[in-house]
Motif scaffolding. Structure first.
Motif, PDB file in Angstrom:
ATOM      1  N   LEU A   3      -2.017  -9.566  -7.180  1.00  0.00           N
ATOM      2  CA  LEU A   3      -0.757  -8.814  -7.182  1.00  0.00           C
ATOM      3  C   LEU A   3      -0.187  -8.708  -8.597  1.00  0.00           C
ATOM      4  O   LEU A   3       0.290  -7.643  -9.002  1.00  0.00           O
ATOM      5  N   SER A   4      -0.274  -9.786  -9.345  1.00  0.00           N
ATOM      6  CA  SER A   4       0.253  -9.779 -10.719  1.00  0.00           C
ATOM      7  C   SER A   4      -0.527  -8.826 -11.615  1.00  0.00           C
ATOM      8  O   SER A   4       0.067  -8.059 -12.386  1.00  0.00           O
ATOM      9  N   THR A   5      -1.855  -8.878 -11.534  1.00  0.00           N
ATOM     10  CA  THR A   5      -2.648  -7.975 -12.374  1.00  0.00           C
ATOM     11  C   THR A   5      -2.460  -6.524 -11.953  1.00  0.00           C
ATOM     12  O   THR A   5      -2.472  -5.637 -12.797  1.00  0.00           O
ATOM     13  N   SER A   6      -2.252  -6.297 -10.672  1.00  0.00           N
ATOM     14  CA  SER A   6      -1.978  -4.940 -10.205  1.00  0.00           C
ATOM     15  C   SER A   6      -0.676  -4.419 -10.807  1.00  0.00           C
ATOM     16  O   SER A   6      -0.604  -3.273 -11.268  1.00  0.00           O
ATOM     17  N   CYS A   7       0.351  -5.262 -10.839  1.00  0.00           N
ATOM     18  CA  CYS A   7       1.629  -4.864 -11.444  1.00  0.00           C
ATOM     19  C   CYS A   7       1.491  -4.621 -12.943  1.00  0.00           C
ATOM     20  O   CYS A   7       2.016  -3.627 -13.463  1.00  0.00           O
ATOM     21  N   LEU A   8       0.793  -5.528 -13.622  1.00  0.00           N
ATOM     22  CA  LEU A   8       0.624  -5.361 -15.068  1.00  0.00           C
ATOM     23  C   LEU A   8      -0.140  -4.090 -15.414  1.00  0.00           C
ATOM     24  O   LEU A   8       0.231  -3.360 -16.331  1.00  0.00           O
ATOM     25  N   MET A   9      -1.210  -3.839 -14.688  1.00  0.00           N
ATOM     26  CA  MET A   9      -1.998  -2.633 -14.959  1.00  0.00           C
ATOM     27  C   MET A   9      -1.214  -1.369 -14.612  1.00  0.00           C
ATOM     28  O   MET A   9      -1.316  -0.362 -15.309  1.00  0.00           O
ATOM     29  N   SER A  10      -0.425  -1.417 -13.560  1.00  0.00           N
ATOM     30  CA  SER A  10       0.394  -0.258 -13.198  1.00  0.00           C
ATOM     31  C   SER A  10       1.448   0.021 -14.257  1.00  0.00           C
ATOM     32  O   SER A  10       1.663   1.172 -14.640  1.00  0.00           O
ATOM     33  N   LEU A  11       2.101  -1.037 -14.737  1.00  0.00           N
ATOM     34  CA  LEU A  11       3.091  -0.876 -15.795  1.00  0.00           C
ATOM     35  C   LEU A  11       2.431  -0.347 -17.066  1.00  0.00           C
ATOM     36  O   LEU A  11       2.962   0.555 -17.725  1.00  0.00           O
ATOM     37  N   ALA A  30       4.687   0.612  -7.193  1.00  0.00           N
ATOM     38  CA  ALA A  30       4.673   0.386  -5.745  1.00  0.00           C
ATOM     39  C   ALA A  30       3.373   0.825  -5.078  1.00  0.00           C
ATOM     40  O   ALA A  30       2.886   0.146  -4.173  1.00  0.00           O
ATOM     41  N   VAL A  31       2.807   1.937  -5.504  1.00  0.00           N
ATOM     42  CA  VAL A  31       1.588   2.437  -4.845  1.00  0.00           C
ATOM     43  C   VAL A  31       0.403   1.475  -5.052  1.00  0.00           C
ATOM     44  O   VAL A  31      -0.200   1.030  -4.074  1.00  0.00           O
ATOM     45  N   PRO A  32       0.045   1.113  -6.295  1.00  0.00           N
ATOM     46  CA  PRO A  32      -1.061   0.143  -6.450  1.00  0.00           C
ATOM     47  C   PRO A  32      -0.742  -1.221  -5.835  1.00  0.00           C
ATOM     48  O   PRO A  32      -1.616  -1.868  -5.259  1.00  0.00           O
ATOM     49  N   LEU A  33       0.512  -1.647  -5.949  1.00  0.00           N
ATOM     50  CA  LEU A  33       0.896  -2.931  -5.368  1.00  0.00           C
ATOM     51  C   LEU A  33       0.754  -2.896  -3.848  1.00  0.00           C
ATOM     52  O   LEU A  33       0.238  -3.838  -3.239  1.00  0.00           O
ATOM     53  N   GLY A  34       1.173  -1.804  -3.240  1.00  0.00           N
ATOM     54  CA  GLY A  34       1.024  -1.655  -1.788  1.00  0.00           C
ATOM     55  C   GLY A  34      -0.431  -1.638  -1.352  1.00  0.00           C
ATOM     56  O   GLY A  34      -0.794  -2.267  -0.343  1.00  0.00           O
ATOM     57  N   LEU A  35      -1.268  -0.944  -2.097  1.00  0.00           N
ATOM     58  CA  LEU A  35      -2.691  -0.920  -1.773  1.00  0.00           C
ATOM     59  C   LEU A  35      -3.326  -2.297  -1.948  1.00  0.00           C
ATOM     60  O   LEU A  35      -4.204  -2.689  -1.173  1.00  0.00           O
ATOM     61  N   THR A  36      -2.876  -3.054  -2.936  1.00  0.00           N
ATOM     62  CA  THR A  36      -3.376  -4.416  -3.131  1.00  0.00           C
ATOM     63  C   THR A  36      -2.946  -5.314  -1.967  1.00  0.00           C
ATOM     64  O   THR A  36      -3.745  -6.118  -1.475  1.00  0.00           O
ATOM     65  N   VAL A  37      -1.712  -5.170  -1.517  1.00  0.00           N
ATOM     66  CA  VAL A  37      -1.236  -5.949  -0.368  1.00  0.00           C
ATOM     67  C   VAL A  37      -2.053  -5.619   0.881  1.00  0.00           C
ATOM     68  O   VAL A  37      -2.442  -6.521   1.638  1.00  0.00           O
ATOM     69  N   ILE A  38      -2.356  -4.349   1.083  1.00  0.00           N
ATOM     70  CA  ILE A  38      -3.158  -3.938   2.239  1.00  0.00           C
ATOM     71  C   ILE A  38      -4.561  -4.540   2.146  1.00  0.00           C
ATOM     72  O   ILE A  38      -5.105  -5.041   3.131  1.00  0.00           O
ATOM     73  N   THR A  39      -5.150  -4.510   0.959  1.00  0.00           N
ATOM     74  CA  THR A  39      -6.481  -5.103   0.765  1.00  0.00           C
ATOM     75  C   THR A  39      -6.457  -6.600   1.049  1.00  0.00           C
ATOM     76  O   THR A  39      -7.353  -7.127   1.711  1.00  0.00           O
ATOM     77  N   ILE A  40      -5.437  -7.271   0.566  1.00  0.00           N
ATOM     78  CA  ILE A  40      -5.319  -8.710   0.811  1.00  0.00           C
ATOM     79  C   ILE A  40      -5.149  -8.972   2.304  1.00  0.00           C
ATOM     80  O   ILE A  40      -5.774  -9.876   2.870  1.00  0.00           O
ATOM     81  N   TYR A  41      -4.321  -8.187   2.957  1.00  0.00           N
ATOM     82  CA  TYR A  41      -4.067  -8.378   4.387  1.00  0.00           C
ATOM     83  C   TYR A  41      -5.326  -8.138   5.222  1.00  0.00           C
ATOM     84  O   TYR A  41      -5.633  -8.898   6.136  1.00  0.00           O
ATOM     85  N   LEU A  42      -6.061  -7.081   4.892  1.00  0.00           N
ATOM     86  CA  LEU A  42      -7.232  -6.723   5.695  1.00  0.00           C
ATOM     87  C   LEU A  42      -8.462  -7.566   5.378  1.00  0.00           C
ATOM     88  O   LEU A  42      -9.243  -7.893   6.276  1.00  0.00           O
ATOM     89  N   PHE A  43      -8.667  -7.905   4.110  1.00  0.00           N
ATOM     90  CA  PHE A  43      -9.929  -8.521   3.709  1.00  0.00           C
ATOM     91  C   PHE A  43      -9.792  -9.875   3.021  1.00  0.00           C
ATOM     92  O   PHE A  43     -10.783 -10.452   2.607  1.00  0.00           O
ATOM     93  N   GLY A  44      -8.601 -10.382   2.873  1.00  0.00           N
ATOM     94  CA  GLY A  44      -8.425 -11.561   2.049  1.00  0.00           C
ATOM     95  C   GLY A  44      -8.349 -12.884   2.771  1.00  0.00           C
ATOM     96  O   GLY A  44      -7.878 -13.847   2.204  1.00  0.00           O
ATOM     97  N   SER A  45      -8.809 -12.936   4.011  1.00  0.00           N
ATOM     98  CA  SER A  45      -8.675 -14.197   4.739  1.00  0.00           C
ATOM     99  C   SER A  45      -9.538 -15.283   4.136  1.00  0.00           C
ATOM    100  O   SER A  45      -9.157 -16.441   4.109  1.00  0.00           O
TER     101      SER A  45
END
Length: 180
Positions: free
Chosen positions: A81-89, A42-57
């Motif tokens: 998001l997928s690579t973030s989940c895989l790396m976290s796992l 959840a932590v890396p996934l959440g940070l990835t979502v924040i990065t996408i939201y702030l900078f991914g337009s």
């Protein structure tokens, strides 16, 4: 019928109590394991979502001329998001096996790849600095390769989970090179 006096228990009662105790301990360990897995993802996934939201337009990405084989922006975000989940796992599997203590490079490599993966999208999509993005992408590939080798020494499954992330980083590097 046999009458029991306090303090005298037969072997079946004692055996049943010890099984219940073992089962309770296993259940508690499983709950802690699931909780730690949830946090680790959840932590890396959440940070990835924040990065996408702030900078991914990607206004600059949408405006540049690209070959037909470039994926749409939403696919980039889904892959991030997928690579973030895989790396976290993968990192969680290494952590569970005590690998961050056994392999001193495992945690720094994981953190480096995570930071590099978070930096790439804002550099390329927001600022349009494709040359810097390529350098970040090459560094990301090297960090992922190091993670793969280090994680594999601790847990072979964790090392294999990094391979799709390596493939994605290679594709990003190729794509980034074509944007130069």
């Amino acid at each position: 019928m046999q009458r029991r006096t306090p303090g005298t228990e037969n072997a079946d009662t004692i055996h049943t109590r010890s099984n219940v105790g073992k089962r309770t301990k296993k259940y508690a360990m499983a709950r802690r394991g699931l909780r730690s897995l949830g946090i680790a993802i959840a932590v890396p996934l959440g940070l990835t979502v924040i990065t996408i939201y702030l900078f991914g337009s990607g206004h600059k990405y949408e405006g540049i001329a690209k070959p037909f084989w470039y994926p749409p922006l939403w696919l980039f975000h889904l892959s991030s998001l997928s690579t973030s989940c895989l790396m976290s796992l993968s990192a969680w599997l290494v952590w569970v096996d005590g690998g961050f203590h056994q392999q001193s490079l495992a945690l720094p490599l994981f953190l480096a790849q995570f930071l590099l993966s978070q930096m790439w999208a804002p550099i390329v999509f927001r600022s349009g600095a494709t040359g810097v993005g390529l350098a970040v992408c090459i560094s990301l590939f090297m960090a992922l390769y190091g993670c793969s080798k280090t994680f594999k020494r601790v847990n072979p499954i964790a090392g294999d989970l990094v391979k799709p992330c390596l493939a994605w980083a290679g594709f990003l590097g190729l794509m980034n090179f074509k944007l130069l």
